[in-house]
Enzyme design. Structure first.
Site, short mmCIF file in Angstrom:
data_model
loop_
_atom_site.label_atom_id
_atom_site.label_comp_id
_atom_site.label_asym_id
_atom_site.label_seq_id
_atom_site.Cartn_x
_atom_site.Cartn_y
_atom_site.Cartn_z
N CYS A 46 58.92 54.33 32.93
CA CYS A 46 58.11 55.45 32.52
C CYS A 46 58.66 56.60 32.56
O CYS A 46 58.67 57.39 31.54
CB CYS A 46 56.69 55.22 33.52
SG CYS A 46 55.97 53.85 33.77
N SER A 47 59.50 57.12 33.56
CA SER A 47 59.97 58.31 33.61
C SER A 47 61.25 58.38 32.93
O SER A 47 61.49 59.54 32.40
CB SER A 47 60.11 58.84 35.24
OG SER A 47 58.86 58.67 35.88
#
Length: 162
Positions: free
Chosen positions: A51-52
């Protein structure tokens, strides 16, 4: 509930965020999406590796291109509280376009039919990884990942559909 699909109406729901004055706000998805072209993408969790490092940065990096193709709003949702989402958003100082919205109880994620039960891994109910292209509350593209994959829900896939 079946996952949201192309042709479905986007359900309304209320999500939370901190505004620029650091005041907790509630916002209706319909207030952000009615009469607009919107990208709504969901991630399993703030600060998680894929996600990051891939999903969110892709939408930040391609925001200008998405906007040039008529996208009015780019919205990231995650089953996290608004305090976590605020801190996560701060890790992207270059971001000017992606809104980070919290679905703390997963109620909106459930309304989309995109919840993911990771209780056995100690993570509780989360969101499947997905990206939706919505025009005036109608789903035009629904890219939902299987398992832990990241192959169809990135900014590049949404751009191909525009």
């Amino acid at each position: 509930m079946a996952p949201i699909c192309v042709g479905d109406s986007l359900p309304d729901g209320t999500l939370a965020y901190f505004d620029s004055a650091d005041t907790l706000q509630q916002v209706s998805i319909h207030s952000l999406a009615a009469g607009k072209k919107v990208v709504l993408f969901g991630v399993p969790g703030a600060f998680t590796p894929t996600c990051s490092l891939k999903h969110v940065p892709g939408f930040i990096e391609r925001a200008a291109e998405l906007k040039s193709k008529g996208v009015d709003e780019i919205i990231c949702i995650s089953v996290n509280d608004p305090f976590v989402m605020k801190e996560w958003a701060k890790t992207y100082p270059e971001n000017k376009e992606v809104k980070f919205l919290a679905d703390g109880s997963a109620s909106y994620t459930r309304a989309l039919g995109l919840e993911l039960d990771l209780t056995e891994k100690g993570l509780g109910i989360r969101s499947r990884r997905f990206a939706l292209l919505v025009e005036d509350l109608k789903v035009k593209v629904s890219n939902v990942e299987s398992g832990g994959e990241f192959t169809v829900s990135g900014a590049d896939e949404i751009l191909k559909a525009l």
